[in-house]
Design a protein around this motif. Structure first.
Motif, mmCIF file in Angstrom:
data_model
loop_
_atom_site.group_PDB
_atom_site.id
_atom_site.type_symbol
_atom_site.label_atom_id
_atom_site.label_comp_id
_atom_site.label_asym_id
_atom_site.label_seq_id
_atom_site.Cartn_x
_atom_site.Cartn_y
_atom_site.Cartn_z
ATOM 1 N N ASN A 337 12.299 15.996 -91.412
ATOM 2 C CA ASN A 337 11.784 16.005 -92.772
ATOM 3 C C ASN A 337 10.485 15.215 -92.797
ATOM 4 O OD1 ASN A 337 12.484 16.537 -95.805
ATOM 5 N ND2 ASN A 337 11.782 14.407 -95.740
ATOM 6 N N SER A 351 7.741 21.041 -90.837
ATOM 7 C CA SER A 351 8.816 20.172 -91.265
ATOM 8 C C SER A 351 9.350 20.670 -92.602
ATOM 9 C CB SER A 351 8.293 18.737 -91.379
ATOM 10 O OG SER A 351 9.342 17.820 -91.393
ATOM 11 N N GLN A 352 10.364 19.997 -93.146
ATOM 12 C CA GLN A 352 11.083 20.567 -94.278
ATOM 13 C C GLN A 352 10.564 20.177 -95.658
ATOM 14 O OE1 GLN A 352 15.306 21.126 -94.198
ATOM 15 N NE2 GLN A 352 15.467 20.586 -92.038
ATOM 16 N N THR A 354 11.884 18.157 -97.794
ATOM 17 C CA THR A 354 13.081 18.342 -98.622
ATOM 18 C C THR A 354 13.435 17.111 -99.432
ATOM 19 O OG1 THR A 354 13.992 19.939 -97.061
ATOM 20 C CG2 THR A 354 15.564 18.849 -98.517
#
Length: 478
Positions: A337, A351-352, A354
């Motif tokens: 993340n 990457s996320q 999130t």
């Protein structure tokens, strides 16, 4: 809890009044023929002292009574019966802040020595520590996989203990622990073609063949320590300088990727930044916990400022109260993340984005003087996080929330450590340890880092860090 993050309503005028003792404001700005300054920002601030004290409550619940080792996480208020090298490292560093806690440090070192395993076929941990189960009096491996980088974080803190208690039985235990790891680190470096690997497996899989050749791929300060002190001078690698050769290769321009991107919210700024393995903020800032504040080269300081600017710029654009970094997620701890534009895509596919966190912001406080605007701004961002309902509990701040403000009810010691150690003085012990053993200091190692883009020096963004947004604007539609 309220004292840890409730705030006076600070403006730039009151900030100047406190930092200058009021002398500069004996006459009003209008009396001096100047326009009244606009507020730097007007919002909540954390008190650093209270923030540290509040997050230190983690250890009222998060210590295993049988082993005195810290639990790696508290989830829904309950301890998970495991620890890991970084959780242990940060707890050890906290104990070393107080020179009167030698007995607790000694007890931890006794447990660490007992947990080291090497050459026990078919499993070989090379005297590195995997995550450990704490359900019995004697910690045992929880998994066969382990991390050389996580172990480097712990090795650096054990070296701090060796220096703090030099000439005592406790100091000797610390040196024994490091000496037992030395061969394992050296064997791993050989198998990873001149670079320290990130991961390994005690079973059939062995050592990851991909070496750590990206400076912002992990805890770079601890990796630098391992390369400077523990690599070389063994039956495997007789050359005592081989670790320093690896360090110089790791920080070469071809292994220090630099990216440039436009700012999202602050006008026509182009932000030039060093890139990390997956754009996760801890890869940049957690290492500062092991470095004295003046150890960074000017080039690296410029790069980290720009990185911080980019994270906060994204936070303003996304209207979130933190930055993208590894942290608790609904299914566990989300490592992958980060901020996509800071990911070194040569090594990782994005990457996320999130969850958002604040532990890396706390670590980043080390970059700035106590009375600086930058430090004030970071204190404001951390306080903004605390305005979200459910962001704290009696043991401290929760580690993350999603982009809609849903708090994950979990606390990890590796995040908590960053929120209690950002004013740590123990990095000087690491520096002294290296020098007293005839090795380059941390300052010497990091003076060699020179970040460039297309041959030009990396310059700092000519702007103040993005300011915290107002709480009522959080999570609103962009």
């Amino acid at each position: 809890m309220t004292d840890s993050h409730s705030a006076p309503r600070w403006t730039r005028r009151t900030f100047l009044h406190f930092t200058l003792g009021g002398a500069a404001l004996a006459a009003s700005c209008s009396d001096l023929g100047l326009e009244e300054e606009q507020p730097l920002f007007d919002g909540p601030l954390i008190s650093e002292q209270d923030f540290i004290a509040f997050n230190s409550k983690y250890y009222e619940t998060g210590i295993d009574s049988a082993t005195q080792l810290p639990y790696s996480q508290l989830r829904d208020g309950a301890a998970v019966q495991e620890t890991d090298p970084i959780a242990i490292a940060f707890r050890l560093q906290l104990l070393l802040e107080d020179g009167n806690r030698r007995s607790e440090v000694d007890a931890m070192l006794t447990q660490l020595l007992a947990a080291q395993i090497s050459d026990r076929p078919p499993r070989n941990f090379r005297n590195m520590l995997p995550p450990l189960k704490l359900s019995t009096d004697n910690p045992v491996p929880a998994r066969l996989a382990y991390s050389f980088v996580d172990n480097a974080v712990l090795s650096a803190r054990v070296a701090m203990a060796a220096q703090r208690f030099s000439g005592t039985a406790t100091g000797d235990k610390a040196l024994e622990y490091l000496d037992k790891q030395k061969l394992g680190y050296n064997q791993a470096l050989v198998q990873s073609s001149g670079f320290l690997p990130t991961f390994a497996h005690a079973g059939l899989f062995g050592v990851d063949p991909v070496g750590l050749d990206l400076i912002f791929g992990g805890y770079y300060a601890s990796v630098a320590f391992v390369l400077a002190y523990l690599i070389g001078g063994t039956q495997v690698l007789s050359d005592p300088e081989v670790g320093l050769t690896s360090w110089r290769a790791m920080i070469k321009a071809q292994n220090t990727y630099i990216g440039a991107h436009p700012a999202s919210t602050t006008g026509p700024h182009t932000i030039t930044c060093p890139l990390s393995r997956n754009g996760s903020a801890f890869q940049y800032f957690h290492s500062l916990l092991a470095l004295e504040s003046d150890a960074l080269s000017d080039s690296m300081r410029n790069g980290l400022y720009n990185v911080l600017y980019s994270y906060l710029d994204a936070a303003v654009f996304d209207r979130v109260p933190g930055i993208y970094s590894a942290g608790p997620h609904s299914g566990g701890f989300l490592l992958d993340n980060g901020l996509n534009r800071l990911a070194a895509r040569q090594r990782h596919q994005g990457s996320q984005e999130t969850i958002v966190t604040i532990d890396a912001l706390a670590a980043a406080l080390r970059m700035f003087p106590e009375d600086s605007d930058e430090r004030l701004i970071l204190r404001g961002w951390i306080a903004l996080y605390a305005t979200v309902e459910g962001a704290t509990n009696p043991q401290g701040y929760y580690g993350s929330m999603d982009r809609n403000g849903a708090v994950i009810p979990a606390m990890y010691a590796r995040q908590n450590g960053a929120m209690v150690l950002f004013n740590s003085t123990t990095p000087r012990l690491l520096n002294t340890f290296l020098v007293s053993n005839g090795r380059p200091s941390m300052r010497e190692l990091f003076s060699q880092v020179n970040l460039t883009r297309e041959g030009d020096p990396l310059l700092r963004v000519d702007d103040t860090l993005p300011l915290p947004i107002r709480p009522e604007r959080l999570f609103t539609t962009r």
